[in-house]
Design an enzyme around this catalytic site. Sequence first.
Site, PDB file in Angstrom:
ATOM      1  N   SER A 112      -9.749  -1.002   7.182  1.00 50.36           N
ATOM      2  CA  SER A 112      -9.144  -0.742   5.867  1.00 50.36           C
ATOM      3  C   SER A 112      -8.423  -1.926   5.249  1.00 50.36           C
ATOM      4  O   SER A 112      -8.043  -1.873   4.080  1.00 50.36           O
ATOM      5  CB  SER A 112      -8.178   0.438   5.957  1.00 50.36           C
ATOM      6  OG  SER A 112      -8.894   1.634   6.146  1.00 50.36           O
ATOM      7  N   LYS A 117       0.863  -1.186   0.000  1.00 54.02           N
ATOM      8  CA  LYS A 117       0.000   0.000   0.000  1.00 54.02           C
ATOM      9  C   LYS A 117       0.901   1.238   0.000  1.00 54.02           C
ATOM     10  O   LYS A 117       1.947   1.253   0.673  1.00 54.02           O
ATOM     11  CB  LYS A 117      -0.863  -0.056   1.258  1.00 54.02           C
ATOM     12  CG  LYS A 117      -1.871   1.077   1.433  1.00 54.02           C
ATOM     13  CD  LYS A 117      -2.725   0.807   2.671  1.00 54.02           C
ATOM     14  CE  LYS A 117      -3.791   1.867   2.888  1.00 54.02           C
ATOM     15  NZ  LYS A 117      -4.678   1.540   4.036  1.00 54.02           N
ATOM     16  N   SER A 126      -9.414   1.418   3.235  1.00 54.17           N
ATOM     17  CA  SER A 126      -8.588   2.209   2.351  1.00 54.17           C
ATOM     18  C   SER A 126      -7.540   1.425   1.578  1.00 54.17           C
ATOM     19  O   SER A 126      -6.937   1.963   0.652  1.00 54.17           O
ATOM     20  CB  SER A 126      -7.876   3.290   3.168  1.00 54.17           C
ATOM     21  OG  SER A 126      -7.001   2.689   4.124  1.00 54.17           O
TER      22      SER A 126
END
Lengths: 464, 102
Positions: A180, A81, A156
């Site tokens: 997330s 990420k 996310s």
Amino acid sequence: MTVPLHDLSIAQAGERLRSGAITSRQLTEHALSRIDALDDRIHAFITVTRERALSDASVADQDFANGVDRGPMQGIPFALKDIYDTAGILTTCHSKLREHNVPGRDSAVAEKFAAQGAVLLGKLSTHEFALGGPSFDLPWPPARNPWNQDHITGGSSSGSGAAVSAGIVRMAMGSDTGGSIRGPAAYCGVVGIKPTFGLVSRRGVFPLSHSLDHCGPLAWTVEDAAIALDVVAGYDPRDPSSAERAKPDFLAGLGRGVEGLRIAVPRHFFAQDPDLSVETAAAMDAALSKLEALGAVVEDVRLPDYELFAACGRIIMFSEAFSIHENDFRTRALDFGKLTYMRMGLGAFITASDLTQAHRLRRQLTQSVNATLRNYDGIVTASALSTAPRFIEAGPRNPAASPLQSMSFNVTGNPAMSMPIGLASNGLPMSIQIVGKPFDEAMVFRIGAALESQIRHDLRRPPL
Amino acid sequence: MRVRRICRPATRSALAFNRYGPLNFANEEALVALSQDEDEIVREFDALASRAQLQIPDDRRAGLLNGYRELRHMVALLRHDLTPDLEPASTFDIAAVSKVRP
């Protein structure tokens, strides 16, 4: 029948790498070709580190040839990420505020994968600063759900969910402050585990909320998630919240089944929620019945209402997030995406007393969950209440209303894993959440693996 | 294999019941305070924004104000029967805080 390279799990690919049946370069070139073929549609990547990946693969192949074995991720492509610092590689947090940021050092997690000889394929889309999204007013587009690109991935860790689901990587790292990791895992039909708070170092990961942030993997199988967690878990004296304790064997329970285990179901968390779809309810029923059929004792329990967990977690999250960004809020307001601004900005309106009450409630809620877990081996509850919404349905949303039920275990710090339990009639994945005692990820994986063994595997890849 | 119906989607009316109504710990006084009139909420919003030195862009004000209304509900939920001995989860811990980073 020959299994496509992207359908090999980490364990399967590892066996073939070690036997010489395949090379890391083959795996890496295959993954890069899938990025070329698919990423225009799913926007999982912000940065593809093609040269670095091929170089990592060459080193791994050389090590295999020399009999050097650095661990189960050696030669395996993965991605991070884009809030994980990577030395010399753009790390943007998907934000205009950091669109040219190139860190000088690796995050602790990136260091650990490098030490294992893993192959870094690139950096993945996220909601801005792990909070604001899906948004179209940022320098990069939001990731799209591989099962249907009109639908969101959840966030996310949006690119992480999309890249694993699409079979580009077997594992990608995400972060989870209120769901997330588990949200994208649920919407994209993969496994995602938020480990116990303090188990995985957050050093070099851009913070959203210091006391709620957790780092963990999204993977295609429960076993792969356990393998990846084993690589990144462990004490880090440079993370102030890192837990100083021995790392357990996360794979110890895989294959042991669930006979005799006691599983608690806080049905009131989800069963009365109007966002719960009929199909998700039926899938939850079926999954719990499967666990019972495998010999588990499944019982209803009562925890404090989910709304209390959500309120407690959000007050803490907004406060801590705003404290990190307050100077930019005053001086560069328009450089934040609109959604990020409207969510994170709420931290400016929380008083010291509000925050203290939230922390007092947090202690009470944590004690309540762990008192329940004295009598049970795990908790099973919903992860997402429905399948992934369309982009047009996922606009600015009331921050109190979320179709995910994940914040509770960020508040308490317990390990929690989302895993797929089938497809709905709209072709999108449905999921379940398994929660364990602090530092008992092995039990979460054990329950998850038992359930996974009952799920049709051919439902696990999107029709891209 | 025993198959049970255990989950049932709720009706819309249950949403209000669940989200703002008889929650386990909700403090009625705090919830009553939420019925302040709209002007008062806006004044409160502006005062807090000013204290935080925020100049809210015009196109973001309505969204943030809407979020603030929801925030007030969340804040009200926090104020239930917390006994005096229930210390914050963030209680100062000298051993943890005095650790020097290597």
